[in-house]
Design an enzyme around this catalytic site. Structure first.
Site, PDB file in Angstrom:
ATOM      1  CG  ASN A  97      -3.769  -1.153 -12.976  1.00  0.00           C
ATOM      2  OD1 ASN A  97      -3.625  -1.279 -11.759  1.00  0.00           O
ATOM      3  ND2 ASN A  97      -3.083  -1.874 -13.850  1.00  0.00           N
ATOM      4  CD  GLU A 142       4.720   2.151  -8.935  1.00  0.00           C
ATOM      5  OE1 GLU A 142       4.462   1.250  -9.735  1.00  0.00           O
ATOM      6  OE2 GLU A 142       4.864   1.935  -7.710  1.00  0.00           O
ATOM      7  CG  ASP A 165      -1.431  -5.015 -16.813  1.00  0.00           C
ATOM      8  OD1 ASP A 165      -1.909  -4.247 -15.964  1.00  0.00           O
ATOM      9  OD2 ASP A 165      -0.671  -5.943 -16.533  1.00  0.00           O
ATOM     10  CG  HIS A 167       1.852  -2.504 -15.507  1.00  0.00           C
ATOM     11  ND1 HIS A 167       1.435  -3.699 -14.955  1.00  0.00           N
ATOM     12  CD2 HIS A 167       2.960  -2.783 -16.217  1.00  0.00           C
ATOM     13  CE1 HIS A 167       2.267  -4.654 -15.325  1.00  0.00           C
ATOM     14  NE2 HIS A 167       3.198  -4.133 -16.086  1.00  0.00           N
ATOM     15  CB  ILE A 183     -12.185  -4.449 -12.409  1.00  0.00           C
ATOM     16  CG1 ILE A 183     -11.033  -3.877 -11.566  1.00  0.00           C
ATOM     17  CG2 ILE A 183     -13.422  -3.574 -12.268  1.00  0.00           C
ATOM     18  CD1 ILE A 183     -11.265  -3.889 -10.069  1.00  0.00           C
ATOM     19  N   GLY A 230       0.776  -1.229   0.000  1.00  0.00           N
ATOM     20  CA  GLY A 230       0.000   0.000   0.000  1.00  0.00           C
ATOM     21  C   GLY A 230       0.808   1.279   0.000  1.00  0.00           C
ATOM     22  CB  SER A 231       4.298   2.202  -0.844  1.00  0.00           C
ATOM     23  OG  SER A 231       4.451   1.951  -2.218  1.00  0.00           O
ATOM     24  CG  LEU A 248      -2.162  -8.484  -6.942  1.00  0.00           C
ATOM     25  CD1 LEU A 248      -1.286  -9.433  -6.146  1.00  0.00           C
ATOM     26  CD2 LEU A 248      -1.408  -7.970  -8.165  1.00  0.00           C
TER      27      LEU A 248
HETATM   28  C1  GRF Z   1       3.067  -0.939  -7.679  1.00  0.00           C
HETATM   29  O1  GRF Z   1       4.318  -1.187  -8.210  1.00  0.00           O
HETATM   30  C2  GRF Z   1       2.060  -0.772  -8.794  1.00  0.00           C
HETATM   31  O2  GRF Z   1       2.622  -0.305  -9.958  1.00  0.00           O
HETATM   32  C3  GRF Z   1       1.595  -2.180  -8.998  1.00  0.00           C
HETATM   33  O3  GRF Z   1       1.593  -2.757  -7.729  1.00  0.00           O
HETATM   34  C4  GRF Z   1       2.552  -2.121  -6.896  1.00  0.00           C
HETATM   35  C5  GRF Z   1       1.902  -1.759  -5.616  1.00  0.00           C
HETATM   36  O4  GRF Z   1       2.822  -1.388  -4.648  1.00  0.00           O
HETATM   37  N1  GRF Z   1       0.386  -2.232  -9.747  1.00  0.00           N
HETATM   38  P1  GRF Z   1       2.350  -0.742  -3.285  1.00  0.00           P
HETATM   39  O5  GRF Z   1       1.472  -1.780  -2.575  1.00  0.00           O
HETATM   40  O6  GRF Z   1       1.590   0.493  -3.604  1.00  0.00           O
HETATM   41  O7  GRF Z   1       3.593  -0.457  -2.518  1.00  0.00           O
END
Ligand code: GRF
Length: 187
Positions: free
Chosen positions: A102, A174, A145, A104, A88, A12-13, A85
């Site tokens: 989303n 991100e 994707d 990626h 949807i 969840g970062s 994961l």
């Molecule tokens: C991220 O790298 C995102 O691109 C992918 O899943 C990861 C999630 O990481 N879809 P976090 O849980 O937000 O740290």
């Protein structure tokens, strides 16, 4: 007030970066965190930030009368997948056209599809000898994707990079670009 729902399955970062970014915003807020994983770190992040979290089984996710109702009750405007994961379900795609996005951790259409997540993506980038990688933010459709791309940002791969250093570079992109892009889509 525009309402964001974040769907996440892991640490969840990104969810945290989004929550931090919109803290104190007078027109946009994170209203809900949804996870399919009772162990997900994102649940603690939601609690810490006093955001409602919902752990959904596969059947609850796929049931318009369960998750669909929660999202409708909270007047959700956008669904943000941040490491979610599961596929949807169709009823959500119909109810939220161009409102589900989303993130990626690579430059789609490279290194995407079912099973391509986390370190597997960065390992594939390295094994392929790519000279750059990055992030893709895209609309969600019924295939993993493959929805229309909204934004891509790149980072170079340099001599000595490992899958871990690539992961760090990608995560930086991100955290910087996902919240900004969500804001832009909601304004
Ligand atoms: C991220 O790298 C995102 O691109 C992918 O899943 C990861 C999630 O990481 N879809 P976090 O849980 O937000 O740290």
């Amino acid at each position: 007030m525009k309402q964001i729902a974040i769907f996440a399955s892991g640490t969840g970062s990104n969810a945290e970066a989004i929550i931090e970014y919109f803290k104190g915003n007078s027109s946009i807020q994170v209203a809900l965190v949804v996870t399919n994983n009772p162990e997900a770190g994102v649940i603690k992040i939601a609690h810490r930030n006093k955001i409602i979290s919902a752990i959904v089984s596969k059947s609850a996710l796929n049931d318009p009368e369960i998750l669909g109702r929660v999202l409708a009750t909270l007047n959700i405007d956008i669904i943000v997948l941040a490491g979610f994961l599961q596929l949807i379900p169709g009823y959500l795609l119909q109810r939220y056209p161009n409102k589900i996005i989303n993130l990626h951790p690579a430059l789609l259409p490279k290194h995407g599809g079912k099973g391509m997540y986390g370190m597997k993506v960065h390992e594939a980038v390295l094994a392929n000898g790519d000279v750059e990688t990055g992030i893709t933010i895209h609309y969600v459709n019924e295939r993993y994707d493959e929805g229309e791309v909204i934004l891509q940002k790149t980072t170079d791969i340099t001599l000595g990079d490992t899958s871990e250093t690539i992961a760090q570079k990608v995560q930086k992109l991100e955290h910087e670009w996902f919240p900004k892009t969500i804001e832009k889509l909601l304004l």
